[in-house]
Design a protein around this motif. Structure first.
Motif, PDB file in Angstrom:
ATOM      1  N   GLY A 122       0.796  -1.224   0.000  1.00 24.76           N
ATOM      2  CA  GLY A 122       0.000   0.000   0.000  1.00 24.76           C
ATOM      3  C   GLY A 122       0.820   1.261   0.000  1.00 24.76           C
ATOM      4  N   LYS A 123       2.159   1.127  -0.012  1.00 24.46           N
ATOM      5  CA  LYS A 123       3.030   2.309  -0.021  1.00 24.46           C
ATOM      6  C   LYS A 123       3.596   2.621  -1.395  1.00 24.46           C
ATOM      7  N   GLY A 124       3.493   1.669  -2.318  1.00 25.11           N
ATOM      8  CA  GLY A 124       4.216   1.798  -3.566  1.00 25.11           C
ATOM      9  C   GLY A 124       3.376   2.244  -4.751  1.00 25.11           C
ATOM     10  N   ASN A 125       4.065   2.359  -5.897  1.00 27.60           N
ATOM     11  CA  ASN A 125       3.419   2.742  -7.151  1.00 27.60           C
ATOM     12  C   ASN A 125       2.745   1.569  -7.851  1.00 27.60           C
ATOM     13  N   ASP A 126       3.264   0.349  -7.639  1.00 27.73           N
ATOM     14  CA  ASP A 126       2.798  -0.789  -8.423  1.00 27.73           C
ATOM     15  C   ASP A 126       1.335  -1.117  -8.191  1.00 27.73           C
ATOM     16  N   GLN A 127       0.837  -0.911  -6.991  1.00 30.34           N
ATOM     17  CA  GLN A 127      -0.581  -1.149  -6.736  1.00 30.34           C
ATOM     18  C   GLN A 127      -1.446  -0.301  -7.675  1.00 30.34           C
ATOM     19  N   VAL A 128      -1.000   0.927  -7.896  1.00 28.87           N
ATOM     20  CA  VAL A 128      -1.744   1.831  -8.778  1.00 28.87           C
ATOM     21  C   VAL A 128      -1.655   1.347 -10.220  1.00 28.87           C
ATOM     22  N   ARG A 129      -0.441   0.962 -10.639  1.00 30.04           N
ATOM     23  CA  ARG A 129      -0.239   0.544 -12.032  1.00 30.04           C
ATOM     24  C   ARG A 129      -1.032  -0.713 -12.362  1.00 30.04           C
ATOM     25  N   LEU A 193      20.142   2.121   1.334  1.00 31.19           N
ATOM     26  CA  LEU A 193      19.578   3.104   0.415  1.00 31.19           C
ATOM     27  C   LEU A 193      18.455   3.914   1.055  1.00 31.19           C
ATOM     28  N   GLU A 194      17.905   3.434   2.166  1.00 30.59           N
ATOM     29  CA  GLU A 194      16.798   4.142   2.798  1.00 30.59           C
ATOM     30  C   GLU A 194      17.242   5.447   3.451  1.00 30.59           C
ATOM     31  N   ASP A 195      18.547   5.624   3.658  1.00 32.55           N
ATOM     32  CA  ASP A 195      19.083   6.902   4.122  1.00 32.55           C
ATOM     33  C   ASP A 195      19.734   7.584   2.919  1.00 32.55           C
ATOM     34  N   PRO A 196      19.148   8.685   2.415  1.00 34.60           N
ATOM     35  CA  PRO A 196      19.681   9.303   1.197  1.00 34.60           C
ATOM     36  C   PRO A 196      21.069   9.898   1.354  1.00 34.60           C
ATOM     37  N   TRP A 197      21.562   9.988   2.585  1.00 34.34           N
ATOM     38  CA  TRP A 197      22.918  10.492   2.808  1.00 34.34           C
ATOM     39  C   TRP A 197      23.963   9.401   2.561  1.00 34.34           C
ATOM     40  N   ASN A 198      23.538   8.147   2.663  1.00 33.40           N
ATOM     41  CA  ASN A 198      24.485   7.043   2.493  1.00 33.40           C
ATOM     42  C   ASN A 198      24.857   6.859   1.031  1.00 33.40           C
ATOM     43  N   GLU A 199      26.145   6.723   0.781  1.00 32.05           N
ATOM     44  CA  GLU A 199      26.581   6.328  -0.551  1.00 32.05           C
ATOM     45  C   GLU A 199      26.236   4.854  -0.748  1.00 32.05           C
ATOM     46  N   ILE A 258      24.051   3.085 -14.638  1.00 34.42           N
ATOM     47  CA  ILE A 258      23.773   3.038 -13.201  1.00 34.42           C
ATOM     48  C   ILE A 258      23.173   4.373 -12.775  1.00 34.42           C
ATOM     49  N   LEU A 259      22.028   4.326 -12.133  1.00 31.90           N
ATOM     50  CA  LEU A 259      21.337   5.532 -11.680  1.00 31.90           C
ATOM     51  C   LEU A 259      20.980   5.391 -10.203  1.00 31.90           C
ATOM     52  N   ASP A 260      21.350   6.383  -9.428  1.00 30.41           N
ATOM     53  CA  ASP A 260      20.982   6.458  -8.010  1.00 30.41           C
ATOM     54  C   ASP A 260      20.139   7.712  -7.865  1.00 30.41           C
ATOM     55  N   MET A 261      18.848   7.551  -7.571  1.00 32.97           N
ATOM     56  CA  MET A 261      17.991   8.734  -7.532  1.00 32.97           C
ATOM     57  C   MET A 261      16.961   8.672  -6.410  1.00 32.97           C
ATOM     58  N   VAL A 262      16.590   9.851  -5.949  1.00 37.37           N
ATOM     59  CA  VAL A 262      15.438  10.015  -5.062  1.00 37.37           C
ATOM     60  C   VAL A 262      14.301  10.495  -5.943  1.00 37.37           C
ATOM     61  N   GLU A 263      13.203   9.748  -5.945  1.00 34.75           N
ATOM     62  CA  GLU A 263      12.095  10.069  -6.843  1.00 34.75           C
ATOM     63  C   GLU A 263      10.827  10.335  -6.053  1.00 34.75           C
ATOM     64  N   GLY A 268       2.737   9.891  -2.991  1.00 34.68           N
ATOM     65  CA  GLY A 268       3.015  11.098  -2.215  1.00 34.68           C
ATOM     66  C   GLY A 268       4.340  11.151  -1.494  1.00 34.68           C
ATOM     67  N   MET A 269       4.953  10.008  -1.234  1.00 34.08           N
ATOM     68  CA  MET A 269       6.224  10.018  -0.514  1.00 34.08           C
ATOM     69  C   MET A 269       7.391   9.955  -1.490  1.00 34.08           C
ATOM     70  N   LYS A 270       8.564  10.294  -1.001  1.00 33.74           N
ATOM     71  CA  LYS A 270       9.785  10.132  -1.786  1.00 33.74           C
ATOM     72  C   LYS A 270      10.396   8.765  -1.482  1.00 33.74           C
ATOM     73  N   SER A 271      11.084   8.218  -2.464  1.00 33.56           N
ATOM     74  CA  SER A 271      11.798   6.966  -2.257  1.00 33.56           C
ATOM     75  C   SER A 271      13.127   7.055  -2.987  1.00 33.56           C
ATOM     76  N   ARG A 272      14.047   6.223  -2.568  1.00 35.38           N
ATOM     77  CA  ARG A 272      15.359   6.194  -3.206  1.00 35.38           C
ATOM     78  C   ARG A 272      15.615   4.807  -3.768  1.00 35.38           C
ATOM     79  N   GLY A 273      16.133   4.767  -4.976  1.00 36.26           N
ATOM     80  CA  GLY A 273      16.459   3.495  -5.588  1.00 36.26           C
ATOM     81  C   GLY A 273      17.706   3.595  -6.427  1.00 36.26           C
ATOM     82  N   VAL A 274      18.323   2.448  -6.648  1.00 36.11           N
ATOM     83  CA  VAL A 274      19.437   2.336  -7.577  1.00 36.11           C
ATOM     84  C   VAL A 274      18.963   1.475  -8.741  1.00 36.11           C
TER      85      VAL A 274
END
Length: 418
Positions: A122-129, A193-199, A258-263, A268-274
């Motif tokens: 219930g937190k993600g985009n895929d349920q909507v898609r 990856l859940e902490d956007p400060w972490n490399e 390779i892409l590391d982004m906060v989207e 409504g929330m932001k998430s970070r993925g590689v």
């Protein structure tokens, strides 16, 4: 199974969640569960998945290979459009979901099922898609999203449920990353990856070499397009699936894509993925370079707007919409001239076009040359500039009038441009 028992079609991946969901649907609703594994290029042993689904209680298991359709009807139309989300994301998960939904609906109708179930949270985009696609294709089907309604709240709860109901599951060790894989890309979320400060750690990569560990020697690849669709690597013809697989290997070797982004998620929330999209990144850059050679300024400018909107529609799960279909018509028309070959250089994570050629090229050396020519009268530029700058000239005169002292009767000087 009881006769006349209602059927539900489950999007089944064989992981902990969908294995538990399969049994939960049976126990909670008394449904006959039909498991559907859709092969969009993920590296899986589907014979094992099928066996596992039957052992978990499925009455029937479909394994459907749609890789060709995935490329022809989903990946390549998006490539031609230049579809991209928030300037970076090449939509790997997004355009797989409507195709998976289409397969689920087709099987549900064939089997006479009353519902479709999925394991998206219930937190993600895929349920909507998933659900917007099903509603577009067959709104009479009921949709069941267990993560939004059941009492299980964690991975540990799911493991406990699986043990209690004798559901076959693999090792229960917590996975570091949540991943999604298909022919086009592999994504990674969770862990550090859940902490956007972490490399992010290079240990996350499954397809690509870390750029600093890629070969010290660059590699040049030539890709040929016909009407916006890639058809050759070098002198060899490829079908779409093999072309992407080949470029994934080549690009992955050089750490490309390779892409590391906060989207911004749709919910409504932001998430970070590689994301690893080696072949796709090469194709996007090559296609863009060829368009610069074969399309005029106005077309490129407008198509950039289309690319942004196209990406947003896909990200938001709106594949099966009149607007998206209309955009496809525009894109197809725009790609009539996009045929030719692009020479790409791959080196330690970078990819760039070295050269382009096309029978439809709008580049004319006899016009563009800095040397002597007989086709361009440079004096013509003066009149063009005068007309192009006329609004600025009028504004400039107005500004000068405002600067004059009040009561001054001095006349402005003459302006040759007028």
């Amino acid at each position: 199974m009881e006769k006349n028992q209602k059927k539900v079609v489950l999007a089944y991946s064989g992981g902990l969640d969908t294995s538990v969901i399969l049994k939960w649907l049976e126990n909670t609703y008394g449904y006959e569960v039909i498991a559907v594994c859709v092969n969009v290029g993920q590296k899986e042993d589907f014979s094992i998945l099928k066996k596992k689904a039957l052992e978990s209680g499925a009455s029937k298991v479909y394994v459907v290979n749609v890789q060709d359709e995935f490329v022809k009807d989903y990946i390549f139309p998006t490539l031609k459009a230049g579809g991209i989300y928030e300037n970076d994301y090449l939509l790997g998960t997004c355009f797989a979901r409507p195709l998976i939904s289409k397969v689920l609906v087709d099987i549900a109708e064939e089997e006479g099922a009353v519902a479709i179930a999925h394991g998206a949270t219930g937190k993600g985009n895929d349920q909507v898609r998933f659900e917007t696609s099903v509603k577009a294709l067959n709104p009479t089907l009921k949709l069941i999203a267990p993560w939004r309604i059941w009492d299980l709240k964690s991975r540990e709860d799911c493991i406990e449920y699986a043990v209690e109901h004798k559901i076959p599951i693999e090792a229960t060790k917590e996975k570091i990353y949540s991943r999604d894989e298909n022919l086009w890309h592999i994504s990674h979320e969770g862990g550090e990856l859940e902490d956007p400060w972490n490399e992010h750690s290079k240990e996350v990569y499954l397809w690509c070499n870390a750029p600093e560990e890629a070969p010290d020697q660059s590699e040049t690849v030539e890709i040929t397009f016909e009407k916006g669709i890639p058809v050759k690597i070098g002198s060899k013809d490829y079908d779409g699936v093999e072309l992407i697989k080949t470029l994934n290997k080549i690009g992955g070797k050089h750490g490309v894509g390779i892409l590391d982004m906060v989207e911004n998620r749709l919910v409504g929330m932001k998430s970070r993925g590689v994301y690893e999209t080696p072949g796709g990144t090469i194709l996007y850059e090559a296609h863009k370079a060829l368009e610069k050679l074969t399309l005029d300024k106005a077309m490129i400018s407008y198509k950039n707007d289309i690319a942004k909107k196209y990406g947003e529609l896909l990200y938001d799960g709106l594949w099966f919409t009149p607007l998206k279909q209309s955009l496809d018509s525009f894109v197809d028309c725009s790609q009539e001239a996009v045929s030719g070959t692009v020479k790409m250089k791959l080196y330690k994570g970078s990819v760039k076009a070295l050269g382009t050629k096309s029978k439809n090229s709008l580049y004319r050396e006899d016009f563009a040359t800095f040397g002597a020519d007989e086709v361009y009268n440079q004096k013509d530029a003066e009149g063009f500039i005068n007309l192009h700058a006329l609004p600025l000239t009028i504004q400039g005169l107005k500004n000068m009038e405002k600067k004059q002292p009040k009561g001054s009767k001095e006349k402005q000087g003459s302006f040759a441009v007028l």
